[in-house]
Design a protein around this motif. Structure first.
Motif, short mmCIF file in Angstrom:
data_model
loop_
_atom_site.label_atom_id
_atom_site.label_comp_id
_atom_site.label_asym_id
_atom_site.label_seq_id
_atom_site.Cartn_x
_atom_site.Cartn_y
_atom_site.Cartn_z
N ALA A 54 0.82 -1.12 0.05
CA ALA A 54 -0.09 -0.13 -0.19
C ALA A 54 0.96 1.31 -0.03
N LYS A 56 0.32 4.24 0.19
CA LYS A 56 0.34 5.21 1.00
C LYS A 56 0.93 5.17 2.30
N THR A 98 -6.77 1.00 -6.08
CA THR A 98 -7.65 0.79 -5.30
C THR A 98 -8.10 1.96 -4.66
N GLY A 230 -4.29 -4.13 6.39
CA GLY A 230 -4.58 -4.09 7.65
C GLY A 230 -4.05 -5.07 8.67
N GLU A 272 -2.46 -6.91 0.21
CA GLU A 272 -2.11 -5.26 -0.13
C GLU A 272 -1.72 -4.87 1.15
N GLY A 274 0.59 -2.85 4.00
CA GLY A 274 1.50 -1.76 3.91
C GLY A 274 2.24 -1.73 5.44
N ARG A 275 1.52 -1.47 6.46
CA ARG A 275 2.11 -1.27 7.80
C ARG A 275 3.12 -2.46 7.99
N HIS A 376 2.45 4.86 7.36
CA HIS A 376 1.82 5.76 7.57
C HIS A 376 2.34 7.02 8.89
#
Ligand SMILES: *Cc1c(COP(=O)(O)O)cnc(C)c1O
Length: 426
Positions: A54, A56, A98, A230, A272, A274-275, A376
């Protein structure tokens, strides 16, 4: 328990801060690469498993390039994020879009790049067809509504604006089939920072069951199922990191029970995340500037919530350590704050820490390390109060450090203002 670490000792940090003054983010390439390899090894039972990082979470093309070299793709939410993915060497279906409430030019850009378009609503089928034409492969985002429990952070699915209802997603596959679309995928994203393995396995089970229903009702055979992002990380020292192998085993069990009997094997599995990929391997490195003792004791840093929003936005816990004082007693109780004119500009509230020396007291204050800031973090920053966001460094595998984003300057802050007319403006 998870051990909070920082890859540099105080001396190395002093040297680094001479080249790159604090505050800055620093990411550990070696740790991230090893983490990516652990994820891939655990999911290798799914032959074409791919994580679409992800963007972002850490939108820096150097990081995306590292991840791409390891076989990860990208999940983008906007046109600039698509460009970042492309710039880092990712191509075509390595990239997913997405987004939600997507503008037409974003769809056009994604289609031109050959990225996988993940539709957020039934009405977007016609919108996409009219504005960009339908691509050969389409993914759709499922919102289970009352059929799935909410996760603490993201909330209850029936209150979330994202995705298709169960009824409409099935209708969507039928419609796309009649319109000549050849390849299909399914996606959901129902959790954020969720550490519970059973929760994620249950999500996979839900999607696998839906894939069977889609096949039965529409004749569409999905090409891949994207379990979304997530995955949580243990921000608090007493939390446990997710065991990738246990997660993969649970997903495999659901796969064998649901997809195999329905002749949906082989099915490609995507995520997907990210974190969980970069979060624990990035830090916001700051110095203590001022100490203030009023009704509470405050330590003020040279960073503020413009650099890291999570504590102010979610009340999120970020672990804090003071290099060189690891063995000192946690004798003080501080609020660790930034310099923004908002009282929620606090990295920690009533935190037990060793006694901290500040620049105001001693010439060069203690370093204060804010942990688990590798996702993030910098990306959520903003310029409120005229605060300039800090830069990003990468600790390379060979121990060298490179700057992958410089700090913002006053010129950056003014870059979007056209002041040429100001003199004559009455
Ligand atoms: C935010 C987001 C992700 C990544 O979430 P992480 O918590 O970083 O894993 C993935 N997909 C979508 C659609 C998102 O909005």
């Amino acid at each position: 328990m998870n051990k909070k670490y920082f890859p540099l000792d105080k001396n190395a940090l002093e040297k680094l801060a001479q080249r790159f003054p604090t505050p800055f983010y620093i990411y550990d390439e070696k740790a991230i690469t090893e983490n990516v390899r652990r994820i891939k090894a655990s999911f290798s039972v799914f032959p074409s498993y791919k994580n679409h990082f992800a963007v972002k979470a850490l939108p820096n093309p150097y990081m995306l390039k590292i991840l791409n070299n390891e076989g990860f793709g990208a999940d983008c939410a906007s046109y600039p994020e698509l460009l970042l993915a492309e710039m880092s060497g990712m191509k075509g279906e390595d990239i997913m879009l997405t987004s939600n409430e997507t503008p037409a030019d974003e769809y056009r850009a994604a289609k031109k790049m050959g990225a996988v378009i993940n539709l957020d609503d039934f009405t977007h089928i016609e919108f996409l067809e009219k504005t960009s034409g339908l691509p050969e492969l389409i993914s759709m985002r499922y919102n289970p509504g009352p059929l799935k429990e909410g996760n603490a952070i993201i909330g209850r699915p029936q209150e979330a604006k994202y995705g298709f209802t169960r009824e409409k997603i099935i209708e969507g596959y039928s419609l796309l089939k009649t319109k000549g679309v050849k390849r299909f995928a399914l996606h959901t994203m129902v959790a954020s920072n969720e550490l519970s393995i059973p929760y994620h396995i249950e999500t996979a089970r839900m999607l696998f069951e839906l894939a069977v229903e889609i096949k039965e009702k529409t004749g569409v055979r999905l090409e891949f199922i994207n379990l979304g992002g997530g995955m949580g990380i243990p921000y608090k020292p007493d939390q446990e990191a997710v065991d990738y192998q246990a997660l993969s085993d649970g997903i495999q069990k659901a796969y064998n029970e649901i997809l195999k009997p329905a002749c949906l094997d082989p099915m490609n599995i995507r995520t997907e995340w990210g974190r969980v990929v970069t979060g624990p391997y990035g830090w916001l490195v700051t110095r203590a500037v001022h100490k203030k003792e009023i009704y509470r004791n405050y330590i003020a840093l040279d960073a503020c919530m413009a650099d890291l929003m999570r504590p102010a936005l979610y009340g999120a816990y970020h672990h804090i350590t003071v290099p060189g004082r690891e063995n000192e007693p946690l004798s003080e109780t501080y609020d660790i704050v930034g310099s923004l004119c908002e009282n929620n500009d606090k990295f920690a509230i009533q935190r037990k820490l060793p006694k901290i020396k500040t620049t105001a007291e001693s010439g060069s204050g203690d370093f204060v390390i804010i942990h688990d800031a590798g996702a993030h973090g910098r990306s959520m920053g903003f310029n409120y109060n005229g605060k300039l966001r800090c830069g990003e460094l990468l600790l390379r595998q060979d121990g060298s450090v490179v700057q992958i984003r410089r700090p913002e300057t006053v010129e950056d802050y003014f870059a979007t203002l056209d002041i040429t007319g100001l003199k004559d403006f009455k």
